[in-house]
Design a protein around this motif. Structure first.
Motif, PDB file in Angstrom:
ATOM      1  N   ALA A 207       0.850  -1.244  -0.156  1.00  0.00           N
ATOM      2  CA  ALA A 207       0.054   0.139  -0.296  1.00  0.00           C
ATOM      3  C   ALA A 207       0.986   1.256  -0.079  1.00  0.00           C
ATOM      4  N   PHE A 208       2.023   1.176   0.871  1.00  0.00           N
ATOM      5  CA  PHE A 208       2.631   2.432   0.863  1.00  0.00           C
ATOM      6  C   PHE A 208       3.576   2.697  -0.579  1.00  0.00           C
ATOM      7  N   THR A 209       4.097   1.685  -1.091  1.00  0.00           N
ATOM      8  CA  THR A 209       4.648   1.872  -2.346  1.00  0.00           C
ATOM      9  C   THR A 209       3.681   2.448  -3.483  1.00  0.00           C
ATOM     10  N   TYR A 210       2.467   1.682  -3.636  1.00  0.00           N
ATOM     11  CA  TYR A 210       1.363   2.196  -4.426  1.00  0.00           C
ATOM     12  C   TYR A 210       1.115   3.642  -4.235  1.00  0.00           C
ATOM     13  N   VAL A 211       0.937   4.050  -3.052  1.00  0.00           N
ATOM     14  CA  VAL A 211       0.574   5.620  -2.803  1.00  0.00           C
ATOM     15  C   VAL A 211       1.631   6.600  -3.236  1.00  0.00           C
ATOM     16  N   LYS A 212       2.691   5.986  -2.922  1.00  0.00           N
ATOM     17  CA  LYS A 212       3.898   6.929  -3.258  1.00  0.00           C
ATOM     18  C   LYS A 212       4.436   7.030  -4.712  1.00  0.00           C
ATOM     19  N   ILE A 213       4.035   5.945  -5.387  1.00  0.00           N
ATOM     20  CA  ILE A 213       4.024   5.775  -6.980  1.00  0.00           C
ATOM     21  C   ILE A 213       3.070   6.657  -7.522  1.00  0.00           C
ATOM     22  N   MET A 214       1.931   6.332  -7.141  1.00  0.00           N
ATOM     23  CA  MET A 214       0.883   7.270  -7.621  1.00  0.00           C
ATOM     24  C   MET A 214       0.860   8.761  -7.441  1.00  0.00           C
ATOM     25  N   VAL A 215       1.461   9.189  -6.222  1.00  0.00           N
ATOM     26  CA  VAL A 215       1.777  10.672  -6.297  1.00  0.00           C
ATOM     27  C   VAL A 215       2.608  10.957  -7.322  1.00  0.00           C
ATOM     28  N   ALA A 216       3.801  10.209  -7.230  1.00  0.00           N
ATOM     29  CA  ALA A 216       4.847  10.629  -8.254  1.00  0.00           C
ATOM     30  C   ALA A 216       4.382  10.585  -9.744  1.00  0.00           C
ATOM     31  N   ALA A 217       3.424   9.750  -9.866  1.00  0.00           N
ATOM     32  CA  ALA A 217       2.946   9.866 -11.447  1.00  0.00           C
ATOM     33  C   ALA A 217       2.034  10.968 -11.451  1.00  0.00           C
ATOM     34  N   ARG A 218       1.525  11.452 -10.743  1.00  0.00           N
ATOM     35  CA  ARG A 218       0.325  12.798 -10.932  1.00  0.00           C
ATOM     36  C   ARG A 218       1.200  13.805 -10.956  1.00  0.00           C
ATOM     37  N   ALA A 219       2.530  13.961 -10.304  1.00  0.00           N
ATOM     38  CA  ALA A 219       3.368  15.006 -10.317  1.00  0.00           C
ATOM     39  C   ALA A 219       4.437  14.967 -11.342  1.00  0.00           C
ATOM     40  N   ALA A 220       4.583  13.839 -12.069  1.00  0.00           N
ATOM     41  CA  ALA A 220       5.663  13.735 -13.255  1.00  0.00           C
ATOM     42  C   ALA A 220       5.270  14.590 -14.292  1.00  0.00           C
ATOM     43  N   SER A 221       6.561  14.762 -14.930  1.00  0.00           N
ATOM     44  CA  SER A 221       6.389  15.571 -16.222  1.00  0.00           C
ATOM     45  C   SER A 221       6.106  14.868 -17.468  1.00  0.00           C
ATOM     46  N   SER A 222       5.768  15.612 -18.387  1.00  0.00           N
ATOM     47  CA  SER A 222       5.233  14.700 -19.525  1.00  0.00           C
ATOM     48  C   SER A 222       6.393  13.711 -20.020  1.00  0.00           C
ATOM     49  N   HIS A 223       7.620  14.067 -19.987  1.00  0.00           N
ATOM     50  CA  HIS A 223       8.713  13.335 -20.185  1.00  0.00           C
ATOM     51  C   HIS A 223       8.923  11.945 -19.555  1.00  0.00           C
ATOM     52  N   SER A 224       8.660  12.258 -18.297  1.00  0.00           N
ATOM     53  CA  SER A 224       8.602  10.897 -17.310  1.00  0.00           C
ATOM     54  C   SER A 224       7.448  10.192 -17.069  1.00  0.00           C
ATOM     55  N   LYS A 225       6.362  10.779 -17.625  1.00  0.00           N
ATOM     56  CA  LYS A 225       4.954  10.192 -17.320  1.00  0.00           C
ATOM     57  C   LYS A 225       4.953   8.872 -17.760  1.00  0.00           C
ATOM     58  N   LYS A 226       5.442   8.421 -18.821  1.00  0.00           N
ATOM     59  CA  LYS A 226       5.191   7.072 -19.313  1.00  0.00           C
ATOM     60  C   LYS A 226       5.811   6.011 -18.457  1.00  0.00           C
ATOM     61  N   SER A 227       7.240   6.312 -18.303  1.00  0.00           N
ATOM     62  CA  SER A 227       7.806   5.300 -17.214  1.00  0.00           C
ATOM     63  C   SER A 227       7.208   5.162 -15.889  1.00  0.00           C
ATOM     64  N   THR A 228       6.763   6.324 -15.604  1.00  0.00           N
ATOM     65  CA  THR A 228       6.137   6.510 -14.108  1.00  0.00           C
ATOM     66  C   THR A 228       4.841   5.454 -14.022  1.00  0.00           C
ATOM     67  N   ASN A 229       3.889   5.886 -14.868  1.00  0.00           N
ATOM     68  CA  ASN A 229       2.815   4.860 -15.283  1.00  0.00           C
ATOM     69  C   ASN A 229       3.060   3.488 -15.382  1.00  0.00           C
ATOM     70  N   ASN A 230       3.993   3.270 -15.937  1.00  0.00           N
ATOM     71  CA  ASN A 230       4.670   1.812 -16.276  1.00  0.00           C
ATOM     72  C   ASN A 230       4.765   1.118 -15.105  1.00  0.00           C
ATOM     73  N   GLY A 231       5.579   2.145 -14.040  1.00  0.00           N
ATOM     74  CA  GLY A 231       5.943   1.506 -12.782  1.00  0.00           C
ATOM     75  C   GLY A 231       4.706   1.399 -11.787  1.00  0.00           C
ATOM     76  N   LEU A 232       3.769   2.405 -12.156  1.00  0.00           N
ATOM     77  CA  LEU A 232       2.268   2.267 -11.109  1.00  0.00           C
ATOM     78  C   LEU A 232       1.701   0.960 -11.614  1.00  0.00           C
ATOM     79  N   ARG A 233       1.497   0.747 -12.960  1.00  0.00           N
ATOM     80  CA  ARG A 233       0.912  -0.461 -13.137  1.00  0.00           C
ATOM     81  C   ARG A 233       1.558  -2.068 -12.900  1.00  0.00           C
TER      82      ARG A 233
END
Length: 329
Positions: A207-233
């Motif tokens: 749960a901790f890792t999911y919440v942290k990565i989800m927050v990072a995904a929302r704050a990510a720039s368009s350049h790193s958005k794809k890799s962050t969303n992949n990590g979230l999935r």
């Protein structure tokens, strides 16, 4: 379910089998199911060890550890299933040995999934420290720690068993199962408490890792958005697989309660639990991780087709120089 009781002089009466389960279609289905995934896992393990770029990468090291643990688990549970259905007994000492291995593997898989989720958290939320914290040496140390933690429950259970049973238990034939190791009522309660503790800790980490990565995904720039969303999935898939593994810790309590009410229903419920919460999570690893990684699939296809894959020629240089950056997973 086999049970134990105390004799008139306090000596332990060895477990006796109270029912028989003939070979049927359900067992055949399990054989096909296990056979397919053992072949897939074996090919993936061979693929891992064939390329140095894989076993110098933390994520692939954890993945390979999961494959080895799951393959051993599938093979051993299948052997015990067949022996149980055929009512083939084995010496108590051999049963203890097999149960020890299975209990270790049962806990090792969810612990490894938890470690993989933490690795994703570090890669996405702490990218500047990822290369320092996520190294092959640290991954191997983490695997040793996982094996040590996985041994806690069976060491306690087996230590109590050794002090409670006579020497004749180790040579007497019995139909092997984990229930044979529970000779005292409080021993079962202790084992259940350890399972619930594992469930709680691993659930909190996921749960901790999911919440942290989800927050990072929302704050990510368009350049790193794809890799962050992949990590979230990836963490979501980790969580689903881990949930199935963790529900397994509850199954013995549920099955025990059902057995007291209706034994026939108990047999059906136990079979369903075995398929959904024991076999299925162990079969998801190659689907969730191996087949989602393009580099891994290309190399696996090469060895699976005995070198006839044309795509390898176009990607071999890339594989030899190193797999895609770990954040892209």
């Amino acid at each position: 379910m086999p049970n134990t009781s105390q004799g008139s002089e306090g000596s332990l009466v060895l477990p006796t089998v109270q029912y028989q389960r003939p070979l049927n279609d359900k067992v055949v289905i399990v054989q096909v199911f296990i056979g397919i995934f053992l072949c897939i896992n074996s090919l993936m393990i061979v693929t891992f060890f064939k390329k140095e770029a894989f076993f110098t990468n933390t994520r692939y090291i954890f993945f390979a550890h999961t494959l080895v643990c799951d393959s051993m688990f599938l093979a051993l549970t299948d052997v015990l299933l067949l022996m149980s259905y055929s009512q083939v007994p084995m010496p108590g000492g051999l049963c203890i040995f097999l149960v020890v291995i299975l209990e270790n593997l049962t806990v090792a898989t969810p612990l490894t999934l938890t470690a993989m989720s933490l690795e994703r958290y570090i890669a996405i939320c702490m990218p500047l420290h990822h290369s320092e914290l996520s190294t092959p040496v640290r991954a191997m140390r983490c695997i040793l720690l996982i094996q040590a933690l996985s041994s806690v429950e069976w060491i306690i259970v087996i230590s109590i068993l050794f002090s409670a049973v006579p020497l004749s238990f180790y040579t007497s034939p019995l139909v092997c199962s984990f229930e044979q190791m529970i000779v005292l009522s409080w021993q079962g309660h202790l084992s259940s408490a350890l399972c619930q503790f594992n469930f709680l800790v691993m659930s909190v980490v996921i749960a901790f890792t999911y919440v942290k990565i989800m927050v990072a995904a929302r704050a990510a720039s368009s350049h790193s958005k794809k890799s962050t969303n992949n990590g979230l999935r990836t963490v979501i898939l980790h969580g689903f697989q881990l949930l199935l593994c963790l529900i397994q810790f509850w199954c013995p309590m549920i099955e025990s309660a059902i057995m007291k009410i209706n034994f026939n229903v108990f047999i059906q419920v136990r079979y369903i639990d075995y398929i959904i919460f024991i076999l299925a999570p162990r079969c998801l690893s190659p689907l969730v991780y191996g087949l989602r990684d393009k580099d891994f699939v290309v190399v696996m296809k090469y060895y699976g087709l005995f070198g006839y894959s044309k795509k390898v020629d176009r990607t071999r240089l890339k594989i030899e120089q190193g797999c895609r950056h770990i954040v892209d997973y």
